[in-house]
Design a protein around this motif. Structure first.
Motif, PDB file in Angstrom:
ATOM      1  N   SER A  72       7.716   1.780  -8.186  1.00 32.01           N
ATOM      2  CA  SER A  72       7.897   0.399  -8.621  1.00 32.01           C
ATOM      3  C   SER A  72       8.739  -0.293  -7.549  1.00 32.01           C
ATOM      4  O   SER A  72       9.269   0.358  -6.643  1.00 32.01           O
ATOM      5  N   GLN A  73       8.892  -1.594  -7.664  1.00 32.61           N
ATOM      6  CA  GLN A  73       9.767  -2.310  -6.738  1.00 32.61           C
ATOM      7  C   GLN A  73      11.196  -1.791  -6.850  1.00 32.61           C
ATOM      8  O   GLN A  73      11.890  -1.646  -5.847  1.00 32.61           O
ATOM      9  N   ASP A  74      11.606  -1.491  -8.052  1.00 34.33           N
ATOM     10  CA  ASP A  74      12.956  -0.974  -8.275  1.00 34.33           C
ATOM     11  C   ASP A  74      13.140   0.385  -7.607  1.00 34.33           C
ATOM     12  O   ASP A  74      14.182   0.653  -7.007  1.00 34.33           O
ATOM     13  N   GLU A  75      12.123   1.244  -7.697  1.00 31.81           N
ATOM     14  CA  GLU A  75      12.215   2.573  -7.067  1.00 31.81           C
ATOM     15  C   GLU A  75      12.242   2.455  -5.539  1.00 31.81           C
ATOM     16  O   GLU A  75      12.974   3.192  -4.873  1.00 31.81           O
ATOM     17  N   LEU A  76      11.465   1.520  -4.997  1.00 31.25           N
ATOM     18  CA  LEU A  76      11.524   1.298  -3.556  1.00 31.25           C
ATOM     19  C   LEU A  76      12.900   0.780  -3.149  1.00 31.25           C
ATOM     20  O   LEU A  76      13.457   1.216  -2.145  1.00 31.25           O
ATOM     21  N   ALA A  77      13.451  -0.122  -3.938  1.00 31.69           N
ATOM     22  CA  ALA A  77      14.787  -0.648  -3.648  1.00 31.69           C
ATOM     23  C   ALA A  77      15.814   0.488  -3.609  1.00 31.69           C
ATOM     24  O   ALA A  77      16.636   0.550  -2.693  1.00 31.69           O
TER      25      ALA A  77
ATOM     26  N   ALA B  28      15.248   2.708  -0.499  1.00 34.53           N
ATOM     27  CA  ALA B  28      15.624   2.037   0.747  1.00 34.53           C
ATOM     28  C   ALA B  28      17.093   1.622   0.769  1.00 34.53           C
ATOM     29  O   ALA B  28      17.600   1.204   1.807  1.00 34.53           O
ATOM     30  N   GLY B  29      17.767   1.700  -0.373  1.00 31.75           N
ATOM     31  CA  GLY B  29      19.154   1.265  -0.438  1.00 31.75           C
ATOM     32  C   GLY B  29      19.285  -0.252  -0.403  1.00 31.75           C
ATOM     33  O   GLY B  29      20.267  -0.781   0.114  1.00 31.75           O
ATOM     34  N   LEU B  30      18.279  -0.924  -0.938  1.00 30.76           N
ATOM     35  CA  LEU B  30      18.272  -2.387  -0.969  1.00 30.76           C
ATOM     36  C   LEU B  30      18.338  -2.884  -2.400  1.00 30.76           C
ATOM     37  O   LEU B  30      18.100  -2.133  -3.339  1.00 30.76           O
ATOM     38  N   ASN B  31      18.618  -4.147  -2.557  1.00 28.32           N
ATOM     39  CA  ASN B  31      18.642  -4.780  -3.863  1.00 28.32           C
ATOM     40  C   ASN B  31      17.208  -5.044  -4.324  1.00 28.32           C
ATOM     41  O   ASN B  31      16.338  -5.349  -3.503  1.00 28.32           O
ATOM     42  N   LEU B  32      16.947  -4.946  -5.618  1.00 29.17           N
ATOM     43  CA  LEU B  32      15.620  -5.222  -6.163  1.00 29.17           C
ATOM     44  C   LEU B  32      15.159  -6.617  -5.756  1.00 29.17           C
ATOM     45  O   LEU B  32      14.000  -6.813  -5.378  1.00 29.17           O
ATOM     46  N   ARG B  33      16.041  -7.589  -5.824  1.00 30.27           N
ATOM     47  CA  ARG B  33      15.692  -8.971  -5.460  1.00 30.27           C
ATOM     48  C   ARG B  33      15.240  -9.050  -4.003  1.00 30.27           C
ATOM     49  O   ARG B  33      14.348  -9.830  -3.662  1.00 30.27           O
ATOM     50  N   THR B  34      15.816  -8.242  -3.126  1.00 29.54           N
ATOM     51  CA  THR B  34      15.413  -8.221  -1.711  1.00 29.54           C
ATOM     52  C   THR B  34      13.974  -7.738  -1.579  1.00 29.54           C
ATOM     53  O   THR B  34      13.177  -8.318  -0.848  1.00 29.54           O
ATOM     54  N   ILE B  35      13.621  -6.686  -2.304  1.00 34.89           N
ATOM     55  CA  ILE B  35      12.250  -6.167  -2.278  1.00 34.89           C
ATOM     56  C   ILE B  35      11.284  -7.229  -2.806  1.00 34.89           C
ATOM     57  O   ILE B  35      10.222  -7.465  -2.220  1.00 34.89           O
ATOM     58  N   GLN B  36      11.649  -7.883  -3.889  1.00 29.14           N
ATOM     59  CA  GLN B  36      10.791  -8.932  -4.458  1.00 29.14           C
ATOM     60  C   GLN B  36      10.573 -10.064  -3.454  1.00 29.14           C
ATOM     61  O   GLN B  36       9.456 -10.550  -3.286  1.00 29.14           O
TER      62      GLN B  36
ATOM     63  N   GLN C 244       0.831  -1.207   0.000  1.00 31.21           N
ATOM     64  CA  GLN C 244       0.000   0.000   0.000  1.00 31.21           C
ATOM     65  C   GLN C 244       0.866   1.258   0.000  1.00 31.21           C
ATOM     66  O   GLN C 244       0.616   2.195  -0.775  1.00 31.21           O
ATOM     67  N   LEU C 245       1.878   1.286   0.850  1.00 28.59           N
ATOM     68  CA  LEU C 245       2.765   2.453   0.922  1.00 28.59           C
ATOM     69  C   LEU C 245       3.520   2.657  -0.389  1.00 28.59           C
ATOM     70  O   LEU C 245       3.673   3.782  -0.866  1.00 28.59           O
ATOM     71  N   ARG C 246       3.979   1.559  -0.969  1.00 33.93           N
ATOM     72  CA  ARG C 246       4.697   1.648  -2.249  1.00 33.93           C
ATOM     73  C   ARG C 246       3.762   2.168  -3.342  1.00 33.93           C
ATOM     74  O   ARG C 246       4.132   3.053  -4.119  1.00 33.93           O
ATOM     75  N   ASN C 247       2.543   1.653  -3.375  1.00 37.39           N
ATOM     76  CA  ASN C 247       1.581   2.098  -4.386  1.00 37.39           C
ATOM     77  C   ASN C 247       1.142   3.542  -4.153  1.00 37.39           C
ATOM     78  O   ASN C 247       0.931   4.284  -5.117  1.00 37.39           O
ATOM     79  N   ASP C 248       1.002   3.954  -2.882  1.00 41.49           N
ATOM     80  CA  ASP C 248       0.639   5.346  -2.575  1.00 41.49           C
ATOM     81  C   ASP C 248       1.677   6.325  -3.116  1.00 41.49           C
ATOM     82  O   ASP C 248       1.348   7.431  -3.518  1.00 41.49           O
ATOM     83  N   LYS C 249       2.941   5.892  -3.100  1.00 42.32           N
ATOM     84  CA  LYS C 249       4.011   6.740  -3.619  1.00 42.32           C
ATOM     85  C   LYS C 249       4.233   6.536  -5.115  1.00 42.32           C
ATOM     86  O   LYS C 249       5.087   7.180  -5.708  1.00 42.32           O
ATOM     87  N   ALA C 250       3.447   5.606  -5.683  1.00 44.05           N
ATOM     88  CA  ALA C 250       3.563   5.272  -7.114  1.00 44.05           C
ATOM     89  C   ALA C 250       4.983   4.805  -7.450  1.00 44.05           C
ATOM     90  O   ALA C 250       5.516   5.108  -8.515  1.00 44.05           O
TER      91      ALA C 250
END
Length: 129
Positions: free
Chosen positions: A18-23, A26-34, A10-16
């Motif tokens: 993508s998983q990559d943008e959240l990664a 947050a300073g994390l790897n895309l695979r970690t978010i997935q 929900q928070l990720r979608n509220d900010k529009a």
């Protein structure tokens, strides 16, 4: 540790984001978010990074077991404490009754018309009947 993946989505979608943008935020790897979004678990470090990206406490992102227990309020259940193994010791530490109250980390279970108070952290498994 378990995380509230519904809130993270929900928070990720509220900010529009993508998983990559959240990664990246947050300073994390895309695979970690997935993995977090798929398995609903994260290390403490990943949870801290997500909380920082969303500008909130890590406690807000943790999955609350009591939410699931609240759904069982008023229902008959078997509570397994996991203190001992009945097959090895002959002692069965499970209780069968109805969950009648939940208050913080305590649960009131009515067993044969008598109240039994159980610390939720001591429960190994709850089996709905």
């Amino acid at each position: 540790m378990k995380v509230n993946v519904g809130l993270i989505l929900q928070l990720r979608n509220d900010k529009a984001w993508s998983q990559d943008e959240l990664a990246m935020a947050a300073g994390l790897n895309l695979r970690t978010i997935q993995r977090i979004e798929k398995e609903a678990t994260a290390s403490l470090q990943s949870l801290k990074a997500l909380a920082s990206a969303f500008d909130m406490s890590i406690h807000d992102l943790k999955h609350e077991e009591t939410e699931m227990i609240n759904e069982l309020l008023g229902k008959d259940v078997v509570i397994v404490m996991g203190i001992s193994d009945s097959k090895l010791s002959g002692f069965d530490d499970s209780l069968k009754g109805q969950i009648t109250e939940i208050d913080g980390s305590w649960m009131k279970l009515t067993v044969k018309n008598k109240p039994v108070y159980i610390n939720i952290t001591m429960i190994k498994r709850i089996i709905p009947q």
